[in-house]
Motif scaffolding. Structure first.
Motif, mmCIF file in Angstrom:
data_model
loop_
_atom_site.group_PDB
_atom_site.id
_atom_site.type_symbol
_atom_site.label_atom_id
_atom_site.label_comp_id
_atom_site.label_asym_id
_atom_site.label_seq_id
_atom_site.Cartn_x
_atom_site.Cartn_y
_atom_site.Cartn_z
ATOM 1 N N LYS A 184 -1.216 -2.588 -13.014
ATOM 2 C CA LYS A 184 -1.332 -1.190 -12.597
ATOM 3 C C LYS A 184 -2.633 -0.949 -11.832
ATOM 4 O O LYS A 184 -2.654 -0.191 -10.862
ATOM 5 C CB LYS A 184 -1.216 -0.265 -13.800
ATOM 6 C CG LYS A 184 0.206 -0.215 -14.353
ATOM 7 C CD LYS A 184 0.349 0.855 -15.387
ATOM 8 C CE LYS A 184 1.724 0.849 -15.988
ATOM 9 N NZ LYS A 184 2.733 1.428 -15.142
ATOM 10 N N LEU A 185 -3.724 -1.584 -12.256
ATOM 11 C CA LEU A 185 -4.985 -1.460 -11.513
ATOM 12 C C LEU A 185 -4.863 -2.066 -10.118
ATOM 13 O O LEU A 185 -5.337 -1.486 -9.133
ATOM 14 C CB LEU A 185 -6.121 -2.139 -12.283
ATOM 15 C CG LEU A 185 -6.670 -1.383 -13.476
ATOM 16 C CD1 LEU A 185 -7.663 -2.246 -14.238
ATOM 17 C CD2 LEU A 185 -7.322 -0.095 -13.033
ATOM 18 N N LYS A 186 -4.239 -3.243 -10.046
ATOM 19 C CA LYS A 186 -4.024 -3.880 -8.741
ATOM 20 C C LYS A 186 -3.140 -2.999 -7.859
ATOM 21 O O LYS A 186 -3.411 -2.809 -6.670
ATOM 22 C CB LYS A 186 -3.378 -5.259 -8.928
ATOM 23 C CG LYS A 186 -3.106 -5.986 -7.628
ATOM 24 C CD LYS A 186 -2.326 -7.266 -7.855
ATOM 25 C CE LYS A 186 -0.915 -6.856 -8.118
ATOM 26 N NZ LYS A 186 0.107 -7.852 -7.996
ATOM 27 N N GLY A 187 -2.094 -2.428 -8.455
ATOM 28 C CA GLY A 187 -1.216 -1.536 -7.710
ATOM 29 C C GLY A 187 -1.940 -0.292 -7.226
ATOM 30 O O GLY A 187 -1.731 0.162 -6.104
ATOM 31 N N GLN B 295 3.655 1.037 -0.547
ATOM 32 C CA GLN B 295 4.939 0.805 -1.197
ATOM 33 C C GLN B 295 4.798 -0.214 -2.328
ATOM 34 O O GLN B 295 5.276 0.021 -3.443
ATOM 35 C CB GLN B 295 5.945 0.314 -0.163
ATOM 36 C CG GLN B 295 7.307 0.020 -0.702
ATOM 37 C CD GLN B 295 8.237 -0.479 0.397
ATOM 38 O OE1 GLN B 295 7.949 -0.355 1.585
ATOM 39 N NE2 GLN B 295 9.342 -1.045 0.007
ATOM 40 N N VAL B 296 4.130 -1.325 -2.075
ATOM 41 C CA VAL B 296 3.945 -2.359 -3.095
ATOM 42 C C VAL B 296 3.083 -1.822 -4.240
ATOM 43 O O VAL B 296 3.376 -2.033 -5.420
ATOM 44 C CB VAL B 296 3.320 -3.627 -2.470
ATOM 45 C CG1 VAL B 296 2.887 -4.624 -3.531
ATOM 46 C CG2 VAL B 296 4.300 -4.273 -1.508
ATOM 47 N N GLY B 297 2.022 -1.085 -3.898
ATOM 48 C CA GLY B 297 1.151 -0.523 -4.926
ATOM 49 C C GLY B 297 1.863 0.508 -5.787
ATOM 50 O O GLY B 297 1.680 0.543 -7.003
ATOM 51 N N ALA B 298 2.684 1.342 -5.161
ATOM 52 C CA ALA B 298 3.416 2.359 -5.924
ATOM 53 C C ALA B 298 4.399 1.717 -6.886
ATOM 54 O O ALA B 298 4.563 2.179 -8.022
ATOM 55 C CB ALA B 298 4.139 3.305 -4.977
ATOM 56 N N VAL B 299 5.042 0.644 -6.465
ATOM 57 C CA VAL B 299 5.972 -0.060 -7.358
ATOM 58 C C VAL B 299 5.206 -0.618 -8.556
ATOM 59 O O VAL B 299 5.657 -0.502 -9.699
ATOM 60 C CB VAL B 299 6.725 -1.180 -6.601
ATOM 61 C CG1 VAL B 299 7.447 -2.104 -7.563
ATOM 62 C CG2 VAL B 299 7.707 -0.582 -5.612
#
Length: 143
Positions: free
Chosen positions: A25-28, A89-93
């Motif tokens: 979640k932090l990475k996202g 998009q990748v971070g939100a996922v």
């Protein structure tokens, strides 16, 4: 009789699993913020991020051929916006998804590219139909 405790490492409540979820979640969140700063959704990003990146790429290509400054700058500007949308998009996922699932990078990249292209076409259509003003990058000389 000695009883042994079994540890279920696959349980969502296991501390190691919780740490992995928190790290994801932090990475996202990091990808979401950086993607937002590169995306066209941020109103001030062009001056600070996208135009310097685009000019730098165009300048590097102009060292090989001076005619490549403008086309490569335009391509790099578009790619920086597309990269921002894909990163968002990748971070939100990563942030919004509860349990990690198998990721299909090819599908995510294709979806991001298609959505960015649709966004670009929509902006071009708004400019073409005079709903948005053209910023006048190439002024017309009046004789």
């Amino acid at each position: 009789m000695l009883q042994t405790a079994t540890v279920d490492y696959l349980s969502p409540s296991h501390p190691i699993k919780q740490i992995k979820i928190m790290f994801r979640k932090l990475k996202g969140g990091f990808l979401l913020v950086i993607g937002y700063l590169l995306s066209p959704l941020c109103w001030w990003n062009d001056l600070v991020f996208n135009l310097p990146i685009a000019y730098f790429v165009g300048y590097i290509f102009s060292l090989f051929n001076s005619d490549l400054l403008v086309p490569c700058s335009i391509a790099a500007y578009w790619l920086s916006n597309v990269t921002g949308i894909i990163m968002m998009q990748v971070g939100a996922v990563d942030v919004l998804q509860g349990q990690p699932k198998e990721r299909n990078l090819k599908k995510e990249l294709l979806t991001g590219l298609v959505s960015s292209t649709v966004y670009t076409m929509a902006i071009l259509a708004l400019i073409q139909f005079k709903i948005l003003e053209n910023p006048g990058l190439f002024p017309v000389k009046i004789l």
